[in-house]
Design an enzyme around this catalytic site. Structure first.
Site, short mmCIF file in Angstrom:
data_model
loop_
_atom_site.label_atom_id
_atom_site.label_comp_id
_atom_site.label_asym_id
_atom_site.label_seq_id
_atom_site.Cartn_x
_atom_site.Cartn_y
_atom_site.Cartn_z
N LYS A 72 12.24 35.06 26.54
CA LYS A 72 13.22 34.13 25.97
C LYS A 72 12.53 33.31 24.88
CE LYS A 72 14.62 29.98 26.73
NZ LYS A 72 14.99 29.57 25.35
N CYS A 114 -0.31 22.83 19.40
CA CYS A 114 -0.84 22.11 20.56
C CYS A 114 -2.35 21.99 20.54
CB CYS A 114 -0.37 22.77 21.85
SG CYS A 114 -0.63 24.54 21.91
N GLU A 165 1.55 13.17 22.84
CA GLU A 165 1.59 14.30 21.92
C GLU A 165 2.71 14.09 20.91
OE1 GLU A 165 1.14 19.12 22.12
OE2 GLU A 165 2.40 18.18 23.64
N GLU A 204 0.94 27.40 29.62
CA GLU A 204 0.16 26.89 28.49
C GLU A 204 0.97 25.75 27.92
OE1 GLU A 204 -0.75 25.77 25.20
OE2 GLU A 204 -0.48 27.72 24.26
#
Length: 500
Positions: free
Chosen positions: A183, A292, A388, A258
């Site tokens: 997906k 990331c 983040e 992850e």
């Protein structure tokens, strides 16, 4: 101007099930928006639970044949796959830049060749699924280890690197003999669909690679919880990763995560200042900071601090924002206006407690552009240091002793990537040992390669993408043991019944 016409390429729909494109059945339409212009470039029907069920059924049907193929047969098919990807490289680059707003030079020189290389690597690795050598560990038995595919893998990929993340999910899974339902993010389906079509063109059997393009709360959660999916692999935010883990755990699935990152960039006082400045700007701005592993927290030892701040600010101000399809463009837009506003919110709130050295504003432009931004003098526990941001924002803080620099680098929930900058091999080696991250670069920041693993510590998740280590995620390890004695009554039986 770009040449990729998505509505023509995917006129039959944005789902790829059992070797063909098909329309979604959720009843909800979705528009893919070019983030550089704000224009709708493709409208499609999202996948619903019925589409996920169909894709999983196709993958389950294809699994026995693909798992039963020899390693050489799978390897040959994947070598052809790599060849198809290479031959269609420009098509992939155009599609990636259109849906993501990436500068075309990044798509052409990083995303696409990296994906081709991944495919070539796993084509070779498919022949090397080895277990422990056979041996007589008890003296009376021969033991050996088999590696076997798990079954149907359900994977969810993010919007920041749609092509590379499709490759990182699909390639090790199918090299090991699994089949997969992927997906992609509904914002960026194009290159995942092209990737699946290329697999079919290369002769990989129908049903081995399937794509369902739907919303996370509908198609994504149904895929993760599906009883016929044996494993889930997810790349995305830590918050969503926790939800994925809850659903996967309830069905006792293999799980690979992850997740987010907040990479430290540690500059010791003996570092090459010019190299560190260039590395910081490149590491912070790659993919408009939507990475990331991007350099987000620069810790600079005090003797170099002011010069580093000035050097980074000057270099950021030279970065060229513009049309992603102009080869001279350095920085494209963020993925959406909503995400641009989120990034801007972090910077605007930081003005009350830190110094915005350069940038810190959106462009007056229809696209979702935000200027490269440097923030200095924030506190270690402030939002902009700890959270983040996922945008072109670098925050820089000073430190005094080496102990302090490493402590600050580790002062985060995340542990995906980091870098250390020093000419002293002992200093650099200490940093690589003591910084808690899945990858620590020395005197560089960002390069990845197919032969080496990628994955994090702490809230950045667990498990590895790329490299032979990824097969640990996508295989079952089975111990097989043969009796070599042909003795009916074994000595150990006396512990259960009878005497010696």
């Amino acid at each position: 101007m770009h040449n990729f016409q998505a509505q023509d390429h995917f006129a039959d729909g944005a789902q790829y099930i059992a070797g063909r494109l098909t329309k979604g059945t959720s009843g909800t339409s979705h528009a893919v928006v070019d983030p550089a212009t704000g224009d709708d470039v493709y409208t499609y029907e999202l996948a619903g639970s019925d589409d996920v069920d169909a894709a999983v059924a196709a993958a389950a049907e294809a699994f026995p044949g693909w798992a039963g193929a020899t390693p050489g047969e799978r390897s040959d098919a994947m070598h052809r796959f790599a060849g198809v990807l290479a031959a269609r490289a420009e098509e992939f680059a155009q599609a990636e830049s259109l849906q993501c707003g990436k500068p075309i030079k990044l798509s052409r020189e990083f995303d696409v060749p990296g994906t081709v290389d991944n495919a070539a690597f796993f084509a070779g690795a498919a022949r090397h699924l080895q277990g422990q050598s056979a041996g007589e560990y008890t003296g009376d038995h021969t033991s050996y280890v088999r590696r076997e595919p798990i079954g149907v893998v359900g994977s969810i990929a993010p919007w920041n690197y749609p092509l590379q993340m499709a490759a990182w999910k699909v390639l090790p899974a199918i090299a090991a003999g699994n089949t997969i339902v992927l997906k992609p993010a509904e914002l960026t389906p194009f290159t995942s669909l092209l990737f699946a079509q290329a697999a079919t063109e290369a002769g990989i059997p129908d049903g081995v690679v399937n794509i369902v393009t739907g919303a996370g709360r509908d198609a994504g959660e149904h895929l993760v919880g599906h009883p016929d999916v044996a494993m889930t692999s997810f790349t995305g935010s830590t918050g969503v990763g926790k939800r994925v883990a809850e659903i996967a755990t309830s069905t006792v699935k293999r799980l690979h995560l992850e997740l987010g990152g907040k990479a430290p960039f540690v500059v010791f006082d003996d570092a090459d200042l010019e190299a560190a400045v260039h590395g910081a700007v490149a590491g912070a701005l790659i993919n408009t900071g939507q990475d990331c592993t991007a350099a987000t927290r620069a810790y600079v030892q005090r003797p170099l601090y002011e010069a580093f701040v000035q050097g980074v600010a000057d270099l950021m101000e030279s970065v060229r924002l513009g049309d992603p399809f102009d080869p001279s463009t350095d920085l494209g837009p963020l993925i959406s206006h909503a995400h641009r506003d989120r990034v801007a919110g972090f910077v605007d709130r930081a003005r009350s407690y830190a110094r915005v050295v350069t940038g810190g504003e959106a462009l007056q432009h229809p696209g979702a552009y935000y200027k490269p931004t440097l923030v200095a003098d924030a506190a270690q526990d402030s939002e902009i240091v700890q959270s983040e941001i996922f945008g072109p924002v670098l925050v820089v803080l000073p430190f005094d002793s080496d102990d302090e620099g490493i402590r600050l680098a580790n002062d985060t929930p995340y542990g995906l990537a980091a870098s250390a900058w020093s000419r002293d091999v002992f200093r650099a080696n200490r940093a690589t040992r003591e910084i808690k991250a899945g990858c620590v670069w020395v005197n560089d920041h960002i390069p990845i390669l197919s032969e080496m693993p990628h994955g994090g510590y702490k809230a950045s998740g667990y498990g590895k993408d790329m490299s032979a280590y990824s097969f640990e995620e996508y295989t079952q390890v089975k111990h097989v043991m043969f009796d070599n004695t042909a003795v009916v009554r074994k000595d150990w039986h006396r512990t259960i019944f009878g005497d010696r």
